[in-house]
Design an enzyme around this catalytic site. Sequence first.
Site, mmCIF file in Angstrom:
data_model
loop_
_atom_site.group_PDB
_atom_site.id
_atom_site.type_symbol
_atom_site.label_atom_id
_atom_site.label_comp_id
_atom_site.label_asym_id
_atom_site.label_seq_id
_atom_site.Cartn_x
_atom_site.Cartn_y
_atom_site.Cartn_z
ATOM 1 N N ASN A 9 44.719 46.203 44.607
ATOM 2 C CA ASN A 9 45.420 47.216 43.714
ATOM 3 C C ASN A 9 45.622 48.402 44.346
ATOM 4 O OD1 ASN A 9 46.359 48.914 41.478
ATOM 5 N ND2 ASN A 9 44.383 49.114 40.606
ATOM 6 N N LYS A 11 46.979 50.815 43.390
ATOM 7 C CA LYS A 11 47.441 52.163 42.464
ATOM 8 C C LYS A 11 48.621 52.812 42.663
ATOM 9 C CE LYS A 11 42.301 52.108 42.417
ATOM 10 N NZ LYS A 11 41.249 52.672 41.746
ATOM 11 N N HIS A 105 43.659 48.199 32.745
ATOM 12 C CA HIS A 105 42.796 48.882 33.949
ATOM 13 C C HIS A 105 42.530 50.235 33.122
ATOM 14 C CE1 HIS A 105 41.863 50.845 37.574
ATOM 15 N NE2 HIS A 105 41.819 49.634 38.203
ATOM 16 N N GLU A 107 42.131 52.961 34.527
ATOM 17 C CA GLU A 107 43.000 54.055 34.808
ATOM 18 C C GLU A 107 44.075 54.214 33.932
ATOM 19 O OE1 GLU A 107 43.253 53.678 39.169
ATOM 20 O OE2 GLU A 107 41.284 54.000 39.231
ATOM 21 N N GLU A 184 35.371 45.227 35.346
ATOM 22 C CA GLU A 184 35.340 46.548 36.113
ATOM 23 C C GLU A 184 34.615 47.649 35.515
ATOM 24 O OE1 GLU A 184 38.635 46.632 39.150
ATOM 25 O OE2 GLU A 184 39.482 47.797 37.447
ATOM 26 N N GLY A 190 36.624 53.337 42.294
ATOM 27 C CA GLY A 190 36.568 54.668 43.113
ATOM 28 C C GLY A 190 35.498 55.620 43.279
ATOM 29 N N SER A 229 34.520 49.567 43.607
ATOM 30 C CA SER A 229 34.042 49.862 45.198
ATOM 31 C C SER A 229 33.518 48.740 46.043
ATOM 32 C CB SER A 229 32.821 50.874 44.972
ATOM 33 O OG SER A 229 33.354 52.236 44.210
#
Length: 272
Positions: A9, A11, A105, A107, A184, A190, A229
């Site tokens: 990904n 992003k 996701h 985010e 996740e 991150g 991560s």
Amino acid sequence: MRKPLVAGNWKMNSPDESSKTLLENILHDSKMLDSILKEQENASAIDIALFPPSVFLREAQEILTGSNLHWGTQNVSAYDEGPYTGEISASMIKNFGCDYVLIGHSERRCLYEKLELDQFVLDQIVAEKYTMATRHGLSPIICIGETAEDYEAGKTEEVIARLLDVLIKHQGAKALSQTVLAYEPVWAIGTGKSATPEWAQEVHAFMRERVAQSDTETAESLRIIYGGSVKKENARAIFAKPDVDGGLIGGASLDVDQFIKICFAAALKEAG
Ligand code: PEP
């Protein structure tokens, strides 16, 4: 046996090198990886999928068509077409040769959270996008994970079960066989603070069991990948766990060396 999947990904990052160069370099090194794997007795075939920002989809299609690599988008609209400014429909995505799409996701969820929507409503939106993606022959990678707050409060299973139940209610458990689930944990994305392999295994086993309550065959074949991560240093230990079928990789997917080593770790899964 489930075929491991490693998904990158990107992003909303512009790679240091151009997107074209990054795609070409990943393609080049993935071919080298393929030939290494052919000679490696204990390695298995894997799927690799790349998720660049949508403005690079044309490049992805031009460079990756005919290769073993797959590509997809980081989001999809829940609607077919119409006045939805900024959205991209499943049929448009399909026209770019995509096989996969990321859905839910964290985010993206947090954008909705600013609207203070209830979590259950967010899960419904994820389920609608999931239905739209499968209707157009895309394989959704549906992201699920608890926040740090939920983790501290011991609510991981509750958060995950809620979404899984909504997905199963929408299309039945069988439809999940076209789907990949990505565990996740939000606190691991991150942050450099990955879940331990043991924790990932525990949650993945819970997810599989929850699906098995509706359909054991689908649960057994369902790919559940871990994201948060993952780096070349920790990938092997995480992927070695029996219910972890690969990874969703953010930051490290922009670094060809890291990414290909993570793919290698997934291919060595059976070797433990
Ligand atoms: C992600 O974006 O899904 C992700 C797991 O990011 P990172 O690998 O950077 O934690």
